[in-house]
Design a protein around this motif. Structure first.
Motif, PDB file in Angstrom:
ATOM      1  N   VAL A  54      10.527   3.759  -0.538  1.00  0.00           N
ATOM      2  CA  VAL A  54      10.563   5.216  -0.536  1.00  0.00           C
ATOM      3  C   VAL A  54      10.265   5.709  -1.950  1.00  0.00           C
ATOM      4  CG1 VAL A  54      12.137   7.193  -0.388  1.00  0.00           C
ATOM      5  CG2 VAL A  54      12.113   5.487   1.434  1.00  0.00           C
ATOM      6  N   GLU A  55       9.256   6.564  -2.075  1.00  0.00           N
ATOM      7  CA  GLU A  55       8.918   7.121  -3.387  1.00  0.00           C
ATOM      8  C   GLU A  55       9.471   8.529  -3.494  1.00  0.00           C
ATOM      9  OE1 GLU A  55       4.774   6.974  -4.391  1.00  0.00           O
ATOM     10  OE2 GLU A  55       4.634   4.802  -4.047  1.00  0.00           O
ATOM     11  N   ILE A  56      10.256   8.760  -4.535  1.00  0.00           N
ATOM     12  CA  ILE A  56      10.730  10.122  -4.759  1.00  0.00           C
ATOM     13  C   ILE A  56      10.309  10.587  -6.148  1.00  0.00           C
ATOM     14  CG2 ILE A  56      12.707   9.928  -3.201  1.00  0.00           C
ATOM     15  CD1 ILE A  56      14.461   9.692  -5.733  1.00  0.00           C
ATOM     16  N   ILE A 111       9.270   1.875 -11.166  1.00  0.00           N
ATOM     17  CA  ILE A 111       8.868   3.086 -11.872  1.00  0.00           C
ATOM     18  C   ILE A 111       7.359   3.226 -11.726  1.00  0.00           C
ATOM     19  CG2 ILE A 111       8.670   4.208 -14.129  1.00  0.00           C
ATOM     20  CD1 ILE A 111      11.043   2.496 -15.077  1.00  0.00           C
ATOM     21  N   LYS A 112       6.910   4.360 -11.205  1.00  0.00           N
ATOM     22  CA  LYS A 112       5.471   4.592 -11.120  1.00  0.00           C
ATOM     23  C   LYS A 112       5.061   5.517 -12.259  1.00  0.00           C
ATOM     24  CE  LYS A 112       3.358   4.368  -7.246  1.00  0.00           C
ATOM     25  NZ  LYS A 112       2.758   4.787  -5.947  1.00  0.00           N
ATOM     26  N   ILE A 113       4.352   4.969 -13.212  1.00  0.00           N
ATOM     27  CA  ILE A 113       3.974   5.723 -14.409  1.00  0.00           C
ATOM     28  C   ILE A 113       2.871   6.705 -14.061  1.00  0.00           C
ATOM     29  CG2 ILE A 113       3.145   5.574 -16.788  1.00  0.00           C
ATOM     30  CD1 ILE A 113       4.090   2.625 -16.767  1.00  0.00           C
ATOM     31  N   VAL A 160       6.214   5.098   1.214  1.00  0.00           N
ATOM     32  CA  VAL A 160       6.031   6.465   1.710  1.00  0.00           C
ATOM     33  C   VAL A 160       6.602   7.451   0.700  1.00  0.00           C
ATOM     34  CG1 VAL A 160       6.071   5.871   4.164  1.00  0.00           C
ATOM     35  CG2 VAL A 160       8.210   6.428   3.019  1.00  0.00           C
ATOM     36  N   ASN A 161       5.937   8.589   0.579  1.00  0.00           N
ATOM     37  CA  ASN A 161       6.411   9.651  -0.303  1.00  0.00           C
ATOM     38  C   ASN A 161       7.397  10.535   0.448  1.00  0.00           C
ATOM     39  OD1 ASN A 161       4.594   9.539  -2.860  1.00  0.00           O
ATOM     40  ND2 ASN A 161       3.196   9.243  -1.128  1.00  0.00           N
ATOM     41  N   VAL A 162       8.521  10.776  -0.154  1.00  0.00           N
ATOM     42  CA  VAL A 162       9.519  11.648   0.467  1.00  0.00           C
ATOM     43  C   VAL A 162       9.774  12.819  -0.480  1.00  0.00           C
ATOM     44  CG1 VAL A 162      11.917  11.824   1.216  1.00  0.00           C
ATOM     45  CG2 VAL A 162      10.585   9.795   1.803  1.00  0.00           C
ATOM     46  N   CYS A 208       0.845  -1.186   0.000  1.00  0.00           N
ATOM     47  CA  CYS A 208       0.000   0.000   0.000  1.00  0.00           C
ATOM     48  C   CYS A 208       0.879   1.235   0.000  1.00  0.00           C
ATOM     49  CB  CYS A 208      -0.853   0.064   1.268  1.00  0.00           C
ATOM     50  SG  CYS A 208      -2.129  -1.185   1.397  1.00  0.00           S
ATOM     51  N   GLU A 209       0.394   2.292  -0.637  1.00  0.00           N
ATOM     52  CA  GLU A 209       1.068   3.576  -0.540  1.00  0.00           C
ATOM     53  C   GLU A 209       0.413   4.396   0.564  1.00  0.00           C
ATOM     54  OE1 GLU A 209       1.022   6.006  -4.075  1.00  0.00           O
ATOM     55  OE2 GLU A 209       2.239   7.577  -3.123  1.00  0.00           O
ATOM     56  N   ALA A 210       1.243   4.952   1.442  1.00  0.00           N
ATOM     57  CA  ALA A 210       0.742   5.818   2.509  1.00  0.00           C
ATOM     58  C   ALA A 210       0.533   7.219   1.945  1.00  0.00           C
ATOM     59  CB  ALA A 210       1.754   5.863   3.659  1.00  0.00           C
ATOM     60  N   MET A 238      10.659   5.568  -8.357  1.00  0.00           N
ATOM     61  CA  MET A 238      10.562   6.858  -9.032  1.00  0.00           C
ATOM     62  C   MET A 238       9.087   7.139  -9.288  1.00  0.00           C
ATOM     63  SD  MET A 238      12.535   8.900 -11.563  1.00  0.00           S
ATOM     64  CE  MET A 238      12.209  10.162 -10.358  1.00  0.00           C
ATOM     65  N   ASP A 239       8.582   8.173  -8.601  1.00  0.00           N
ATOM     66  CA  ASP A 239       7.150   8.496  -8.642  1.00  0.00           C
ATOM     67  C   ASP A 239       6.844   9.440  -9.813  1.00  0.00           C
ATOM     68  OD1 ASP A 239       4.521   8.528  -7.819  1.00  0.00           O
ATOM     69  OD2 ASP A 239       4.900   9.477  -5.887  1.00  0.00           O
ATOM     70  N   ASP A 240       5.613   9.430 -10.271  1.00  0.00           N
ATOM     71  CA  ASP A 240       5.143  10.359 -11.313  1.00  0.00           C
ATOM     72  C   ASP A 240       6.036  10.338 -12.547  1.00  0.00           C
ATOM     73  OD1 ASP A 240       3.356  10.991  -9.337  1.00  0.00           O
ATOM     74  OD2 ASP A 240       4.255  12.923  -8.852  1.00  0.00           O
TER      75      ASP A 240
HETATM   76 MG    MG Z   1       3.547   8.519  -4.474  1.00  0.00          MG
END
Ligand code: MG
Ligand code: C2E
Ligand code: MG
Ligand code: MG
Length: 275
Positions: free
Chosen positions: A143-145, A194-196, A111-113, A56-58, A173-175
């Motif tokens: 860790v999502e950056i 990789i998060k598209i 988690v998003n950082v 899950c993404e927080a 790698m987010d977005d």
């Molecule tokens: Mg994110």
């Protein structure tokens, strides 16, 4: 001369109101941690291959006493600017690790950082401490950056990424695809995932160009040994296309909206969770 001033005066009250609203939000935010007004919601991610939930993404929420729920889009940028993102981000990491400990062992937490948090010297220590005190295995933390973190591709940034990796924490790698040089960042660090960005998934409504981009990113991920998650999947049609184009995971309203921490276990049970 007077006309010139008049123009200024015309804009001033509006500016003033905005500055005041901002100042108000800032003051409230400084109290919010101590008053326990932040909450984490979680959005599940599905692995397509095995058709199972893998994590899950927080996503932070601020339950403001007067204004109700405030979206992170409306306060994270200000928190970044005034440095409050560091203590808030620390709370996020600790809470996410604690929450994930109550989930089945196959479930990880992301988690998003944000950039200012990433640059603060405390990130790695915070993560080490959060893992130790929660007992969560490092492999279960992600860790999502965003590209913002890598904009100034300093030695220190890369060092921090490598330190996280050495701990066993995964880095996403987010977005992906929304910034200026997504591709070059993939070269500078071996991301796990990789998060598209959702904007590309939105384009998957039959337009061949949209499909081509997702296909290309999925192929890129495959060659680089990275997982590819499609964000913002809302319809069964999008899900089918995502599958066809070779993405490995999906996240989006079709699986579930972000849900309060207390509802995660129930959701996993009804959805059929990994053990
Ligand atoms: Mg994110
Ligand atoms: P993000 O990391 O890219 O998170 C995904 C956002 O897309 C979330 O918005 C999520 O609710 C939304 N989303 C997911 N699936 C769908 C879908 O199918 N359709 C649509 N329309 N939207 C979907 P949210 O929760 O408002 O968060 C927005 C952004 O705020 C996040 O984008 C992230 O950049 C930031 N953020 C959230 N929580 C935190 C946090 O704890 N720390 C930091 N630094 N940033 C955070
Ligand atoms: Mg994203
Ligand atoms: Mg985003």
């Amino acid at each position: 001369k007077l006309d010139g001033r008049g123009t200024y005066r015309f804009f001033e009250p509006e500016m003033d109101a905005r500055m005041q609203a901002r100042r108000r939000l800032e003051l409230d935010m400084r109290q919010a941690l101590a008053r326990r007004e932040f909450q984490l919601h979680y959005q599940p991610q599905l692995q397509l291959d095995e058709d199972r939930l893998i994590g899950c993404e927080a996503l932070i929420r601020w339950k403001h006493p007067e204004r109700g729920m405030i979206s992170p889009l409306d306060f994270i940028p200000l928190a970044e600017e005034i440095g409050l993102i560091v203590p808030i981000g620390e709370w996020v990491v600790r809470q996410a690790c604690r929450d994930a400990m109550t989930w089945p062992a196959g479930m990880s937490v992301a988690v998003n950082v944000s950039p200012a948090q990433f640059k603060s010297d405390r990130l790695v220590e915070t993560i080490i401490s959060a893992l130790a005190s929660s007992g969560l295995a490092a492999r279960r933390l992600e860790v999502e950056i965003t590209e913002g973190v890598l904009l100034e591709e300093s030695e220190k940034t890369l060092q921090t990424l490598h330190r996280l990796r050495e701990l066993g924490v995964r880095v996403s790698m987010d977005d992906f695809g929304t910034g200026y040089s997504s591709l070059s960042y993939l070269r500078s660090f071996p991301f796990d995932k990789i998060k598209i960005d959702r904007s590309f998934v939105k384009d998957l409504t039959g337009k061949p160009d949209g499909d081509a981009i997702i296909r290309a990113i999925a192929g890129l991920g495959k060659s680089l040994g990275m997982t590819t998650v499609a964000e913002g999947v809302e319809t069964p049609e999008q899900m089918q296309r995502i599958r066809d184009e070779g993405c490995t995971d999906v996240q989006g309203y079709l699986i579930s909206r972000p849900i309060p921490a207390d509802d995660v276990l129930a959701f996993l049970k009804t959805y059929g969770s990994p053990t």
